[in-house]
Write an enzyme that holds these catalytic residues in place. Sequence first.
Site, PDB file in Angstrom:
ATOM      1  N   ASN A 156       0.134  13.784   2.861  1.00 32.38           N
ATOM      2  CA  ASN A 156       1.000  12.719   2.353  1.00 32.38           C
ATOM      3  C   ASN A 156       1.657  13.180   1.054  1.00 32.38           C
ATOM      4  OD1 ASN A 156       0.094  10.785   4.313  1.00 32.38           O
ATOM      5  ND2 ASN A 156      -1.816  10.658   3.171  1.00 32.38           N
ATOM      6  N   GLU A 163     -13.424   4.697  -3.533  1.00 32.43           N
ATOM      7  CA  GLU A 163     -12.024   5.003  -3.290  1.00 32.43           C
ATOM      8  C   GLU A 163     -11.482   5.936  -4.374  1.00 32.43           C
ATOM      9  OE1 GLU A 163     -10.689   3.423  -0.510  1.00 32.43           O
ATOM     10  OE2 GLU A 163      -9.013   4.756  -0.882  1.00 32.43           O
ATOM     11  N   ASP A 164     -10.887   7.026  -3.956  1.00 37.74           N
ATOM     12  CA  ASP A 164     -10.154   7.917  -4.870  1.00 37.74           C
ATOM     13  C   ASP A 164     -10.992   8.493  -6.010  1.00 37.74           C
ATOM     14  OD1 ASP A 164      -8.042   7.749  -3.227  1.00 37.74           O
ATOM     15  OD2 ASP A 164      -6.769   6.547  -4.516  1.00 37.74           O
ATOM     16  N   ASP A 188     -13.943   5.687   1.792  1.00 39.46           N
ATOM     17  CA  ASP A 188     -12.815   5.670   2.727  1.00 39.46           C
ATOM     18  C   ASP A 188     -12.099   7.016   2.805  1.00 39.46           C
ATOM     19  OD1 ASP A 188     -11.081   4.282   4.540  1.00 39.46           O
ATOM     20  OD2 ASP A 188      -9.548   4.507   3.004  1.00 39.46           O
ATOM     21  N   ASP A 189     -12.015   7.726   1.675  1.00 37.63           N
ATOM     22  CA  ASP A 189     -11.298   9.015   1.683  1.00 37.63           C
ATOM     23  C   ASP A 189     -11.995  10.014   2.600  1.00 37.63           C
ATOM     24  OD1 ASP A 189      -9.459   8.176  -0.414  1.00 37.63           O
ATOM     25  OD2 ASP A 189     -11.252   8.207  -1.667  1.00 37.63           O
ATOM     26  N   LYS A 206      -6.066  -2.075  -1.624  1.00 35.77           N
ATOM     27  CA  LYS A 206      -6.980  -1.962  -0.477  1.00 35.77           C
ATOM     28  C   LYS A 206      -7.531  -3.334  -0.107  1.00 35.77           C
ATOM     29  CE  LYS A 206      -7.412   2.466   0.518  1.00 35.77           C
ATOM     30  NZ  LYS A 206      -7.728   3.315   1.618  1.00 35.77           N
ATOM     31  N   TYR A 249       0.834  -1.197   0.000  1.00 35.45           N
ATOM     32  CA  TYR A 249       0.000   0.000   0.000  1.00 35.45           C
ATOM     33  C   TYR A 249       0.873   1.253   0.000  1.00 35.45           C
ATOM     34  CZ  TYR A 249      -4.210   2.497  -0.097  1.00 35.45           C
ATOM     35  OH  TYR A 249      -5.190   3.342  -0.540  1.00 35.45           O
ATOM     36  N   ARG A 307      -8.767  10.923  -8.658  1.00 33.38           N
ATOM     37  CA  ARG A 307      -7.907  11.637  -7.696  1.00 33.38           C
ATOM     38  C   ARG A 307      -7.206  10.598  -6.826  1.00 33.38           C
ATOM     39  NH1 ARG A 307      -8.696  13.200  -2.039  1.00 33.38           N
ATOM     40  NH2 ARG A 307      -8.220  11.015  -2.321  1.00 33.38           N
TER      41      ARG A 307
HETATM   42  P1  NAD Z   1      -7.858  18.413  -1.482  1.00 31.11           P
HETATM   43  O1  NAD Z   1      -7.091  18.777  -2.692  1.00 31.11           O
HETATM   44  O2  NAD Z   1      -9.299  18.049  -1.588  1.00 31.11           O
HETATM   45  O3  NAD Z   1      -7.786  19.641  -0.439  1.00 31.11           O
HETATM   46  C1  NAD Z   1      -6.667  20.415  -0.189  1.00 31.11           C
HETATM   47  C2  NAD Z   1      -7.111  21.641   0.593  1.00 31.11           C
HETATM   48  O4  NAD Z   1      -5.955  22.334   1.042  1.00 31.11           O
HETATM   49  C3  NAD Z   1      -7.924  22.634  -0.239  1.00 31.11           C
HETATM   50  O5  NAD Z   1      -8.977  23.127   0.548  1.00 31.11           O
HETATM   51  C4  NAD Z   1      -6.933  23.742  -0.546  1.00 31.11           C
HETATM   52  O6  NAD Z   1      -7.554  24.992  -0.765  1.00 31.11           O
HETATM   53  C5  NAD Z   1      -6.114  23.725   0.734  1.00 31.11           C
HETATM   54  N1  NAD Z   1      -4.777  24.317   0.609  1.00 31.11           N
HETATM   55  C6  NAD Z   1      -3.824  24.037  -0.300  1.00 31.11           C
HETATM   56  N2  NAD Z   1      -2.742  24.806  -0.077  1.00 31.11           N
HETATM   57  C7  NAD Z   1      -3.034  25.584   0.997  1.00 31.11           C
HETATM   58  C8  NAD Z   1      -2.328  26.571   1.708  1.00 31.11           C
HETATM   59  N3  NAD Z   1      -1.098  26.922   1.362  1.00 31.11           N
HETATM   60  N4  NAD Z   1      -2.938  27.160   2.761  1.00 31.11           N
HETATM   61  C9  NAD Z   1      -4.178  26.814   3.136  1.00 31.11           C
HETATM   62  N5  NAD Z   1      -4.887  25.872   2.497  1.00 31.11           N
HETATM   63  C10 NAD Z   1      -4.326  25.274   1.436  1.00 31.11           C
HETATM   64  O7  NAD Z   1      -7.046  17.263  -0.770  1.00 31.11           O
HETATM   65  P2  NAD Z   1      -7.559  16.251   0.378  1.00 31.11           P
HETATM   66  O8  NAD Z   1      -8.127  15.043  -0.214  1.00 31.11           O
HETATM   67  O9  NAD Z   1      -8.360  17.002   1.368  1.00 31.11           O
HETATM   68  O10 NAD Z   1      -6.145  15.821   1.006  1.00 31.11           O
HETATM   69  C11 NAD Z   1      -5.291  16.783   1.608  1.00 31.11           C
HETATM   70  C12 NAD Z   1      -4.068  16.089   2.158  1.00 31.11           C
HETATM   71  O11 NAD Z   1      -4.469  15.201   3.204  1.00 31.11           O
HETATM   72  C13 NAD Z   1      -3.321  15.236   1.122  1.00 31.11           C
HETATM   73  O12 NAD Z   1      -1.949  15.430   1.277  1.00 31.11           O
HETATM   74  C14 NAD Z   1      -3.691  13.834   1.497  1.00 31.11           C
HETATM   75  O13 NAD Z   1      -2.646  12.942   1.197  1.00 31.11           O
HETATM   76  C15 NAD Z   1      -3.880  13.941   2.987  1.00 31.11           C
HETATM   77  N6  NAD Z   1      -4.751  12.871   3.510  1.00 31.11           N
HETATM   78  C16 NAD Z   1      -4.374  12.208   4.621  1.00 31.11           C
HETATM   79  C17 NAD Z   1      -5.140  11.183   5.116  1.00 31.11           C
HETATM   80  C18 NAD Z   1      -4.721  10.475   6.370  1.00 31.11           C
HETATM   81  O14 NAD Z   1      -3.840  10.905   7.036  1.00 31.11           O
HETATM   82  N7  NAD Z   1      -5.345   9.371   6.748  1.00 31.11           N
HETATM   83  C19 NAD Z   1      -6.306  10.813   4.468  1.00 31.11           C
HETATM   84  C20 NAD Z   1      -6.712  11.522   3.342  1.00 31.11           C
HETATM   85  C21 NAD Z   1      -5.916  12.555   2.880  1.00 31.11           C
END
Ligand code: NAD
Length: 593
Positions: free
Chosen positions: A435, A270-271, A293-294, A198, A127, A180
Site C-alpha cells: 500500500n 494495531e500499528d 490485526d497487522d 478501526k 479508513y 509504524r
Molecule cells: P515491513 O517494513 O515490515 O517489511 C518490508 C519487507 O520488504 C522487508 O522484509 C524488506 O526487507 C522487504 N523489501 C523491501 N524492499 C525490497 C526489495 N526491493 N526486494 C525485496 N524485499 C524488499 O513492512 P510490512 O508491514 O511487512 O508491510 C509491507 C507492505 O505490505 C506495506 O506496503 C504494507 O502497506 C502492505 N500491507 C498490506 C496489507 C494488506 O494488503 N491487507 C496488510 C499489511 C501490510
Amino acid sequence: MYVSKSKATLPAVRHVSSTIQFLRSSSSNEKSPQSLAIQGVQLLREPALNKGLAFTMEERQTLRIHGLLPPTVVNQDIQQERVLLNFNSLATNLNKYVYLTDLQMRNKKLFYRILIENIEQMMPIVYTPTVGEVCLKYGLIYHQPRGLYITINDLGHVYDVLCNWPEQNIEAIVVTDGERVLGLGDLGAYAMGISVGKLALYTALSGVQPHQSLPVCIDVGTNNEKLLNDKFYTGLRHKRVTDERYDQLIEEFMEAVKRKYGQFTLIQFEDFANQNAFKFLHRYRNQYCTFNDDIQGTAAVAVSGLLSALRVTKVPLRENKFLFLGAGGASTGIAMLLHRAMVDSGLTSQEAYNAIYLVDKDGLLVQSRTDAAISKYQKPFCKDLPLMPDYKEVIDLVKPTALLGATGAPGLISHEIIQKMSDWNERPVIFALSNPTSCAECTAEEVYKISKGKVLFASGSPFEPVEYEGKMYYTGQGNNAFVFPAMALTAMTCRVKHITEHMFLKCAQYLAEMVTEADLDRGLVYPPLKDIREDSIKLAARLAEYSYRSGIATYYPEPMDKDEFIRRHVYDYEYRNFMPKVYPFPLNELNGK
Ligand code: NAD
C-alpha cells in the site's frame, strides 16, 4: 402539529407502566434520555441520542428541547440526503473526513447510517487511504479530543486514567503506540486516528455497539523529528522510551483493562513496530482476549484470497509453492498462517515450511544468513541453500505457483516475471499487497495484459477494473476489514477466552467460501465490498459456531441459532422513538393494586 404539554404528559401510573415496557423493548444496552435522565440542550449535545431535526414535536416538548431547534421536523432519509450533498461538494478527502468526524461527534446514528449505506464511498475516507493523511495532519485538524491517551508518565496510574473514560461497559479496545502507522512510519500520538478509524469500522461493518468500544493511544514519545518540531504536535515531545518502562507500561495497561472491564475485553493491537507486535502477540495471546490485526488480520485475508484463487487453479493447497517478496510483518504473518493451512491439508510441518519461500531486500532467507534481521518466527522458513541475494534468481529457482509481494517496492514484479509465471503455470497467482496503490509491486493492467488474463490477481489497495480482449477483469482488494470486524463481533458476543490461530484460519476458509463462482469469473478472490456488512455478520455467526465447537466461547447458555444471536447484538442505526409507547392500561394498575 403542536401537541399541548398537558396532552404530552402522561398520567403517572401509565407512565411507569409504559416506561418499563419501553426499557424492555429497547435493544441491548442502548440508552434513552429517560434512562440517562437527560433532557434539554444536554440531549442535543449527546451524540448517541441526538437526532437533530428528526426529534418529533412530542419529543421536543416532553424532553424540553422545543424551541431549541428550527420548527421543521425531517426524517433520517432527508438528513442523509443533505449530508451526502454537502459531503460530495467538498473538494478534498481530508475535508470530507473532518466533515464526517463532526457528524459523528454530533449524531452517531446518522453517521453510522451514512457509513453503512454508502460503504464503498465512505471506507476510503474513514479508513485507508485518507486515514493516513489524517494521521499525518492530526494536530492541524484537531478540534475535539477522541479516545484515551495513556502516556509513559502514567506508569503506575494506568488504571486511574482508564477510570476517567466516561463509558463503563467497554468490551473492545483498539490500541496503538503509533510506531509504524500504515506505510508512514512513526507518527507517535497522531496514530489515535488509526484506533478511532478501526473502531468506526467495527460498528459500520459488523454492528459492534459504539459505546462499547474504546480507542487507545499509548504515547511513549516519537522518533519522528518532523513531529517533534511540529508546533501542532499533540503528543509527548521526546524520543521514544524503549527501555523496560515501555514493556511495564504495556503490561500495566493490559492488567488495568482486565481489572476495569473484565477478562473477556477484546484488545486489538494495531500499528506497533514489527518486533513489538510479534512480542506482545506471543506474550498475551494465551492470557487475554487479544489479536494483532497487522499480523493476524493481514494473514487471514491474504490466505483467504489464496484459498479462493486455488478454487480456480485447481492445484490442491499441498501441491503449491509460495514465494513471498518481502519478509516483514505482513509476509511473515501470512506465511505462518499459510503454514498452518498446509499442515491442516495433510502436509507435515517440515513439508509445509519447505513449500514457502521468503525473500527480503538482502535476498532469500537461508540458514547461512546470520543477520539480526531474521527473527525466530522467520527462522523455520530459512532454506538450506547458498546465499541468493538476487530475488530474480530465487524466482527462477523456485518457479512458484503463487507469488506474493509485500515490500512497498513498486515495479518489483516486472513484465518478465509476470511472463515467466504465466509460462510455468496454467493459472498463476500473483498478489501485490503493498500500500498505497502507487507502491504495489505491479499493476492490475500489467498483470492481466501480460498474462492474457491468466493471472489470478489481488492487491492491497484498490485498482480500477481492466478491459482485456473484450472482457472486464476486476481486482479483489485484500482488505483486513473483511476479517477484523467479524472477529471482534464474535469475540465480544460469545465472550471468547483467547483468539486462537485456528480461529483466523477458519476465518480465512469461511471468507473464501463466500466468494461466488461469478465473483471468481470476474477475477475477484474476495466478495464484493458493497456486501461487506452482511458478509461480516454472516462470518461472525460462522466464527461463533466454531468458537463453541472448539471450546473457546464462554457465553452460556450456548445460543442455539448463532446467526440470530449475532444479529441480536448488531447496532441499530435507526432512530428510536423516545416517547414511551402507550399500552392499554393493565387493570390491576388502574385499580391501584
Ligand atoms: P515491513 O517494513 O515490515 O517489511 C518490508 C519487507 O520488504 C522487508 O522484509 C524488506 O526487507 C522487504 N523489501 C523491501 N524492499 C525490497 C526489495 N526491493 N526486494 C525485496 N524485499 C524488499 O513492512 P510490512 O508491514 O511487512 O508491510 C509491507 C507492505 O505490505 C506495506 O506496503 C504494507 O502497506 C502492505 N500491507 C498490506 C496489507 C494488506 O494488503 N491487507 C496488510 C499489511 C501490510
